[in-house]
Design a protein around this motif. Structure first.
Motif, PDB file in Angstrom:
ATOM      1  N   PRO A 221      28.054  54.872   9.599  1.00 47.12           N
ATOM      2  CA  PRO A 221      29.510  54.746   9.700  1.00 47.12           C
ATOM      3  C   PRO A 221      30.157  55.576   8.611  1.00 47.12           C
ATOM      4  O   PRO A 221      29.608  55.738   7.538  1.00 47.12           O
ATOM      5  CB  PRO A 221      29.770  53.257   9.432  1.00 47.12           C
ATOM      6  N   GLU A 222      31.276  56.155   8.941  1.00 45.83           N
ATOM      7  CA  GLU A 222      31.937  57.051   8.006  1.00 45.83           C
ATOM      8  C   GLU A 222      32.232  56.312   6.720  1.00 45.83           C
ATOM      9  O   GLU A 222      32.998  55.342   6.716  1.00 45.83           O
ATOM     10  CB  GLU A 222      33.243  57.522   8.627  1.00 45.83           C
ATOM     11  N   PRO A 223      31.603  56.719   5.667  1.00 40.80           N
ATOM     12  CA  PRO A 223      31.818  55.989   4.433  1.00 40.80           C
ATOM     13  C   PRO A 223      33.206  56.253   3.904  1.00 40.80           C
ATOM     14  O   PRO A 223      33.722  57.341   4.011  1.00 40.80           O
ATOM     15  CB  PRO A 223      30.756  56.567   3.488  1.00 40.80           C
ATOM     16  N   ASP A 224      33.779  55.265   3.382  1.00 40.83           N
ATOM     17  CA  ASP A 224      35.126  55.380   2.865  1.00 40.83           C
ATOM     18  C   ASP A 224      35.060  55.138   1.377  1.00 40.83           C
ATOM     19  O   ASP A 224      35.461  54.105   0.872  1.00 40.83           O
ATOM     20  CB  ASP A 224      36.009  54.348   3.554  1.00 40.83           C
ATOM     21  N   ARG A 270      25.759  58.801   0.896  1.00 37.44           N
ATOM     22  CA  ARG A 270      27.067  58.183   0.990  1.00 37.44           C
ATOM     23  C   ARG A 270      27.910  58.425  -0.243  1.00 37.44           C
ATOM     24  O   ARG A 270      29.111  58.567  -0.168  1.00 37.44           O
ATOM     25  CB  ARG A 270      26.924  56.684   1.202  1.00 37.44           C
TER      26      ARG A 270
END
Lengths: 315, 765
Positions: A221-224, A270
């Motif tokens: 999942p797109e790390p934020d 990440r």
């Protein structure tokens, strides 16, 4: 008599798993009485339930105080406390994310952006290295335990393994990545979300011993990075952090070495993926990834975009 | 009847004190690192909270069974009261409200202990220990000063005195719990602050932990204060919504410091600065909640809200002294660690703006606190009591209020550390153009539309100071309108820039970019939504400058011009129910020759005697509220005296509060990754949203009658109105329903989202 005692224990164990549903019959009884009789009776039933709750909680407290109860998995996991360095690392990652946002909306000049970004990234890297090095001993100990467990595992008959696995799962000890041994790991491990605590001691670093077995990791999942809520819920996995607490987690025999190596690589990745949640920064790196041609910092070990290991030739 | 109820109830209070002390002791042991002691402490904390729940249920049982052996039950209830008001009486008086405070605190403690499991291992013991000290204090208070289970000396009465008629309305049910929820919520951040100081873990860990707790408490302080304003507006019948009453002031003091904190914490997270400020603000906020409670209950300052005089004050004084001593000692001990190493590099920076904001809000809070206590201060110093009234507060607070309003728009325009000239130019162009355009338009057109830019007012003081205050007051409408345009332009610009950046980088459409922008930066854009609400509120407050107030004595058929309206007195009628006589004076409101509504102000004369109560009637429009109060009515000539108030833009205040709630809800909304949730989580999301919407619809529908100002809101039994009269009343009430109705679905959506607690969080990696 012993059988009856065992059955009673088993029943209590089962009932204990549903303890959070215990207010429901009290509330239902109160509602029924409130409708059938009067409000006073309903309130009295609720008061009775509250009294039982008081007794149960205080009894549990005294039992824990006298050492009659075992530590639960959650309590054991919580023994590992985030260090100040880990907290600082999270703060730096949040700051990086905010910086990218401010640049994207033009609130910060390019010069200030470059300067600040370099400073935050340097600070983050040093913190990651510090965290890595501080957990070398724990990692080695975990590797030794794992090797010992693997050794025991291979001598056990298959059926018993499955029974053990089912038993552990029913007790809530679902091992992350708990797949059948023969399957390659392609499924993201949902349980990771429960055990991803920045404080957890690290599990053995299999990447060192099994370099050739790394397969492409799952698209994460797109790390934020640096997200306000991300840091708050402590689910950010730094690249340097290894995953499993060694003290309380069950043996990780089911997890393949390949998966662990992929997970380690993904976790390193990440930290570096600030660009995924922000406009692409000016390329300030000197290493190009052979897989995806993305620019990376000169001291990067793995590509920040695809996670592939950077060879020296690509510098 | 439960014979031993009073003794059992008192015994429960003693048990609360004992278990709180036990939990405190176990926590101190757990602070040394023993996980089993921590587990024991957690269980004991749950047990203590369950004991408080038991106490509340016992008192509730006493109310619903009319057990008038208890003095508290006899003073605040009677046999004719319906169940909702019997439950509301739990917090109607001092003794019960202390138990209710403890109950709310126990809910917070339970939630906090549950939330902390597996986290904040080193902080947990001291957090729980601090909360147990607070619970212990309230237990001591109840046992030795205000026991809700104390019995009447003369034995059980046949019937109780009942609730004050002023308290017998919908707002009594929701305002005190809302405000208490806000007050009590400040205990959690305080506990974390103390734990951080004791353990020395003064990094960003505890700041992140308390962020949402403080925001939640701030939200309910906002709601509680707003409901109080609404209640005063509806019930007290003087035409306004804030009288600067000491208790009102005490309720808003922690709101100022909490507002300062929710901004100041960003500096610590981002630049590791202002640690001392943040610790100070949290400790001060908690102190002010206790101070506010002390003011309300000690009778130190006379107030319409005050509970009866009692000897409870000394307990609060000791506790406040204890808080100050502990906080000061800890801060001095840890000063080397909390002293900021970084410096503010430029005045044109966001850090500097936030520091100005801190000082401004702290200054306003201090001013209000000192002015509220001024009667006592003057008595102590000059042996004479000098009171200060609403005009004093309104004049003095206009300037700092406008300054804070301006800062609200300026701060987002500056960058961190320093802002280059080019960046400033780019950021300031659009808002400055909006400000200038609004100022010019207001000056040119304001008078024509009934909202002049400059409103002359009376000089309050002689000399230069009086001149300055007078000029600020006169210019306030122009300044507020201009700054409102400035603030709105800043907010729109922030959203627009963010959307454009996402469109540029992610190739998203406008709506997708907007959604994702807010979803990924909830705190920032939730904050901007709150700012939008504050703009509306400031405009609503400024409307007072354009208000019209008239008194008239009229006979049936006569009309009175009030501002742009003409109000015609139709005549009187009387209705009777089992509790009271209701004398209505019906009036028709006209504007530009057309009838726009009929109002029914009334006087209620209760059978049990006492002062007749005034029932206000209001006509709400987007622009104005027409507010009518009937004074006296002559039964022979039907001549009636009226007060007419035209209150412009008051509805904008309530709308602004809704925006503030929405913004806070966006910031509080938990992270959810729907791709990872299980089916059960979808069910929870749906159930949470549905129940939240339903609850908010009920909440929105319930004030309908209160807004009507016609029906016997205080009546517990069906009136003897004819069916057609009832239908007419209800129809008129629905026409006059206020913004709560329209805001109910909004509130419901926010509540529904917040109810999805414990949902799966987005896995960030």
């Amino acid at each position: 008599m012993a059988d009856f005692g065992d059955k009673l224990d088993a029943w209590f164990t089962k009932a204990y798993a549903y303890r959070w549903a215990s207010p429901i019959p009290v509330i239902v009884a109160a509602v029924i009485l409130g409708v059938v009789a009067d409000v006073g009776s309903a309130v009295l039933v609720l008061a009775g339930g509250a009294l039982l709750l008081v007794i149960a909680m205080l009894w549990a407290s005294v039992q824990a105080l006298t050492g009659d109860t075992e530590l639960s998995l959650e309590d054991a996991i919580s023994l590992a406390v985030p260090t100040a360095a880990e907290e600082q690392k999270r703060a730096v990652l949040r700051a990086l994310k905010d910086l990218e946002y401010e640049r994207s909306v033009g609130k910060i000049s390019d010069e200030d952006y470059t300067q600040l970004k370099a400073r935050y990234r340097a600070e983050a890297k040093s913190l990651l290295k510090e965290l890595d090095s501080s957990q070398t001993e724990s990692r080695a100990r975990a590797e030794a335990l794992l090797a010992e467990a693997l050794g025991k595992q291979t001598t056990k008959p298959k059926k018993k393994k499955k029974r053990d696995k089912k038993k552990r799962e029913s007790e809530g000890w679902t091992a992350p990545g708990a797949e059948p041994e023969t399957e390659s790991d392609t499924k993201p491990n949902a349980e990771d979300t429960e055990v991803r605590h920045a404080a957890k001691p690290q599990r053995p670093d299999r990447a060192k011993r099994q370099k050739g077995e790394q397969t492409a990791s799952e698209p994460e999942p797109e790390p934020d990075l640096g997200s306000e809520t991300n840091a708050e819920d402590t689910k950010v996995k730094p690249a340097a952090q290894r995953q499993r607490p060694d003290a309380a987690k069950p043996l990780r025999g089911e997890q393949t070495a390949a998966k662990s190596q992929r997970d380690d690589a993904a976790k390193r990745q990440r930290v570096e993926q600030t660009a995924q949640t922000a406009p692409d920064s000016e390329p300030d790196s000197r290493t190009t990834c052979a897989e995806c041609d993305s620019p990376n910092d000169s001291d990067a070990v793995f590509c920040k975009r695809c996670g592939a290991k950077l060879s020296e030739e690509s510098s | 009847m439960w014979e031993s109820l009073p003794e059992f109830g008192t015994g429960v209070l003693y048990a609360v004190l004992v278990t709180a002390a036990y939990t405190f002791a176990v926590c101190i042991g757990a602070g040394r690192g023993n996980p089993k002691l921590l587990k024991s402490a957690r269980q004991a904390a749950y047990g203590t909270c369950a004991l408080i729940l038991l106490g509340v249920l016992i008192l509730a049982y006493a109310f619903v069974t009319h057990d008038f052996r208890l003095s508290y039950v006899a003073r605040y209830s009677e046999r004719s009261m319906t169940v909702p008001y019997l439950f509301a009486s739990l917090w109607g008086g001092q003794d019960g409200s202390l138990l209710w405070w403890s109950f709310l605190l126990s809910i917070y403690v339970t939630a906090c202990v549950r939330w902390m499991r597996g986290k904040y291992r080193e902080l947990q013991p001291y957090v729980i220990a601090t909360l147990m000290v607070i619970i212990g204090f309230f237990a001591i208070l109840m046992l030795f000063a205000a026991n809700p289970f104390a019995t009447n000396m003369a034995g059980a009465r046949l019937d109780g005195e009942g609730l004050n008629p002023l308290l017998r309305n919908f707002y009594m049910i929701i305002h005190p719990p809302s405000l208490y929820t806000g007050f009590v919520g400040c205990s959690i951040p305080f506990a974390f602050c103390i734990a951080a100081l004791v353990t020395g873990r003064l990094g960003s860990e505890w700041i992140i932990a308390v962020r949402k707790w403080m925001l939640f408490a701030w939200l309910f302080l906002t709601i509680g204060n707003a409901l109080g304003m609404l209640w005063a507006y509806e019930e007290l019948g003087w035409g306004g919504y804030w009288a600067w009453d000491p208790v009102e002031n005490a309720a808003c003091l922690p709101w100022f410091t909490a507002s300062a904190y929710v901004h100041s914490t960003m500096i610590q997270e981002r630049r590791n600065m202002l640690k001392t400020w943040n610790i100070f603000l949290i400790c001060l906020t908690f102190f002010l909640t206790i101070f506010g409670t002390f003011l309300t209950r000690s009778g130190l300052i006379a107030s319409v809200h005050s509970f009866a005089q009692s000897n409870i004050g000394i307990f609060f004084v000791w506790f406040m002294g204890f808080i100050v001593a502990v906080c000061a000692a800890l801060m001095i001990w840890r000063y080397p660690m909390i002293k900021s190493k970084a410096r503010i590099e430029a005045a044109a920076s966001r850090e500097a703006m936030f520091v100005f904001n801190n000082w401004a809000l702290l200054g306003m809070m201090t001013f209000i606190a000192v002015a509220t206590l001024f009667p006592k201060i003057s008595e102590w110093i000059w042996q004479e009591t000098a009171t200060v009234g609403p005009p004093f507060f309104n004049r003095w607070l206009a300037a700092p209020g406008i300054f804070v309003f301006a800062l609200m728009g300026l701060a987002p325009l500056f960058g961190w550390r320093k802002t280059s000239t080019a960046a400033m130019k780019k950021a300031f162009i659009a808002p400055m153009v909006a400000l200038a355009a609004a100022a010019v338009a207001h000056l040119a057109l304001g008078k024509a539309i009934g909202f002049p830019a400059i409103v002359p007012n009376d000089r309050f003081y002689p000399g230069f100071l009086g001149t300055v205050l007078q000029q600020v007051g006169a210019l306030a409408p122009l300044l507020v309108v201009s700054l409102s345009a400035f603030n709105v332009a800043v907010i729109v610009q922030e959203f627009a820039r963010g959307v454009k950046a996402r469109q540029r980088n992610k190739q998203e459409g406008v709506l997708s970019a907007l959604y994702n922008l807010v979803e990924r930066n909830r705190r920032r854009y939730g904050g901007y939504t709150v700012h939008l609400g504050i703009v509306l509120i400031f405009l609503g407050f400024t409307g007072r400058a354009w208000g019209v107030d008239t008194e008239a004595s009229m006979t049936p058929g006569q009309g009175q011009a009030v501002g742009d309206y003409n109000i015609v007195y139709n005549g009187t009628r009387m209705e009777v129910d089992t509790e009271k006589r209701m004398v209505f004076a019906d009036v028709t409101v006209q504007r530009k020759g057309k009838d726009i509504g009929v109002l029914h102000p009334a006087k209620f004369i209760y059978a049990k005697g006492g002062t007749p109560t005034t029932e206000v009637a209001m006509l709400h429009t987007f622009r104005d509220d027409v507010y009518v109060i009937v004074g006296s009515v002559s039964p022979q000539t039907k001549r009636a005296t009226f007060q007419f108030h035209i209150n412009p833009l008051v509805s904008w205040i309530w709308a602004g509060v809704l925006f503030m709630m929405l913004g806070a809800g966006i910031s509080l909304f938990p992270e959810l990754s729907f791709s990872e949730v299980t089916a059960w989580s979808y069910v929870r999301v749906g159930a949470g949203a549905a129940s939240g919407i339903l609850f908010a619809m009920l909440l929105g529908m319930a004030p309908t009658d209160a807004f009507a100002g016609t029906a016997p809101r205080a009546s517990e039994r069906t009136s003897n109105l004819s069916p057609s009269a009832l239908a007419r009343r209800d129809a008129e009430a629905r026409q006059r329903v206020g913004p709560w109705w329209y805001g109910a679905p909004l509130v419901g959506l926010v509540l529904g989202g917040v109810l999805v607690a414990g949902g799966r969080r987005r896995r960030r990696g």
